[in-house]
Design an enzyme around this catalytic site. Structure first.
Site, PDB file in Angstrom:
ATOM      1  N   CYS A 189     -31.852 -12.786 -41.793  1.00 39.12           N
ATOM      2  CA  CYS A 189     -31.059 -12.447 -42.445  1.00 39.12           C
ATOM      3  C   CYS A 189     -29.696 -11.573 -41.474  1.00 39.12           C
ATOM      4  O   CYS A 189     -30.285 -10.397 -40.502  1.00 39.12           O
ATOM      5  CB  CYS A 189     -31.356 -11.426 -43.568  1.00 39.12           C
ATOM      6  SG  CYS A 189     -29.647 -10.480 -44.930  1.00 39.12           S
TER       7      CYS A 189
ATOM      8  N   ASP B 273     -27.962  -9.166 -42.242  1.00 36.05           N
ATOM      9  CA  ASP B 273     -28.649  -7.745 -42.525  1.00 36.05           C
ATOM     10  C   ASP B 273     -27.841  -6.716 -41.916  1.00 36.05           C
ATOM     11  O   ASP B 273     -28.822  -7.494 -40.256  1.00 36.05           O
ATOM     12  CB  ASP B 273     -29.268  -7.621 -43.532  1.00 36.05           C
ATOM     13  CG  ASP B 273     -28.520  -6.075 -44.038  1.00 36.05           C
ATOM     14  OD1 ASP B 273     -28.492  -5.217 -43.260  1.00 36.05           O
ATOM     15  OD2 ASP B 273     -29.160  -5.950 -45.561  1.00 36.05           O
TER      16      ASP B 273
ATOM     17  N   ARG C  76     -28.936  -4.429 -40.747  1.00 38.89           N
ATOM     18  CA  ARG C  76     -30.383  -3.612 -40.645  1.00 38.89           C
ATOM     19  C   ARG C  76     -31.193  -3.851 -40.339  1.00 38.89           C
ATOM     20  O   ARG C  76     -32.347  -3.484 -40.519  1.00 38.89           O
ATOM     21  CB  ARG C  76     -30.340  -2.780 -42.469  1.00 38.89           C
ATOM     22  CG  ARG C  76     -29.087  -1.998 -42.548  1.00 38.89           C
ATOM     23  CD  ARG C  76     -29.118  -1.358 -44.057  1.00 38.89           C
ATOM     24  NE  ARG C  76     -28.762  -3.089 -44.698  1.00 38.89           N
ATOM     25  CZ  ARG C  76     -29.224  -2.871 -46.541  1.00 38.89           C
ATOM     26  NH1 ARG C  76     -29.326  -1.641 -46.534  1.00 38.89           N
ATOM     27  NH2 ARG C  76     -28.570  -3.670 -46.727  1.00 38.89           N
TER      28      ARG C  76
ATOM     29  N   HIS D 146     -35.796  -9.837 -45.778  1.00 36.41           N
ATOM     30  CA  HIS D 146     -36.440  -8.501 -46.470  1.00 36.41           C
ATOM     31  C   HIS D 146     -35.628  -7.973 -47.725  1.00 36.41           C
ATOM     32  O   HIS D 146     -35.751  -8.338 -48.036  1.00 36.41           O
ATOM     33  CB  HIS D 146     -35.090  -7.410 -45.445  1.00 36.41           C
ATOM     34  CG  HIS D 146     -33.632  -7.526 -45.569  1.00 36.41           C
ATOM     35  ND1 HIS D 146     -32.966  -6.556 -46.213  1.00 36.41           N
ATOM     36  CD2 HIS D 146     -33.372  -9.082 -45.092  1.00 36.41           C
ATOM     37  CE1 HIS D 146     -31.346  -6.858 -46.508  1.00 36.41           C
ATOM     38  NE2 HIS D 146     -31.935  -7.961 -45.897  1.00 36.41           N
TER      39      HIS D 146
ATOM     40  N   CYS E  59     -32.522  -7.311 -50.105  1.00 41.21           N
ATOM     41  CA  CYS E  59     -31.536  -7.699 -49.435  1.00 41.21           C
ATOM     42  C   CYS E  59     -29.941  -8.318 -50.436  1.00 41.21           C
ATOM     43  O   CYS E  59     -30.817  -9.211 -51.780  1.00 41.21           O
ATOM     44  CB  CYS E  59     -31.770  -9.274 -48.251  1.00 41.21           C
ATOM     45  SG  CYS E  59     -31.068 -10.919 -48.022  1.00 41.21           S
TER      46      CYS E  59
END
Ligand code: CO
Length: 203
Positions: free
Chosen positions: A42, A44, A46, A98, A101
């Site tokens: 992803c 993302d 993080r 994750h 998400c």
């Protein structure tokens, strides 16, 4: 907010610290890359692949998009897979989702988000394919389950690409794995859905 200058300062400090430990690091790496893994994850912020698995530049080939989706007509993702498998000869493809998400959350909502809804449609499909598994669960449990089922679906999608199918037909070693990352504690979990050339997958 950090200024852009901070990023250049950080970069200089980072490059110097690596050269201090290994003066040849960048000159060696500039000659070729030989990563052993393809990571599809992803976007993302993080979930940074190299940091999560503590690998250096050159050790992991990466493709990221919202909610780690592999779409059969996505030339961007397919090109990454083809290059990784046929040129770099990676032996392991990892799909890493994750928990928490945002893409999965948005796909669970009825709210409109504009263009991205067309991308999230793929996750809504995963929900629809598995509708009965969501019955009786709390909202949070549903989100976690959809994060996991989405990884599983993408593992199947990768296995069904012409690239992976042809690699297996040629008898080459290549495995596809489904993992999930917990942003609350920084740990990875293997979903135990790895597929190797001898496994039969649903097509
Ligand atoms: Co995400």
């Amino acid at each position: 907010m950090k200024s852009l200058k901070t990023l250049f300062d950080n970069n200089l400090a980072w490059a110097s610290s690596i050269k201090e430990k290994d003066p040849e690091f960048f000159s060696q790496l500039s000659k070729q890359q030989t990563p052993e893994y393809l990571w599809i994850g992803c976007s993302d912020s993080r979930v940074p692949p190299n940091q999560i698995v503590n690998l250096s530049p050159g050790e992991i080939f990466v493709h990221r998009n919202i909610a780690n989706i592999v779409v059969h007509t996505d030339l961007n993702c397919l090109s990454v897979i083809q290059y990784a498998v046929e040129v770099l000869k990676v032996k392991n493809i990892i799909i890493c989702g994750h928990y928490g998400c945002g893409g999965i959350k948005a796909a669970m909502e009825d709210q409109e988000h504009g263009l991205i809804d067309n991308w999230l449609r793929h996750i809504k499909d995963v929900h629809r394919f598995n509708a009965e598994r969501f019955e009786g669960l709390t909202h949070d449990e549903k989100l976690d389950l959809l994060c996991e089922l989405n990884v599983k679906e993408q593992v199947t999608n990768i296995c069904n690409t012409t690239i992976v199918q042809n690699t297996w037909k040629q008898g080459c070693e290549l495995s596809v794995h489904g993992w999930i990352y917990n942003i609350e504690n920084g740990t990875l979990k293997d979903l135990d859905i790895s597929v190797t050339p001898n496994d039969v997958i649903r097509r």
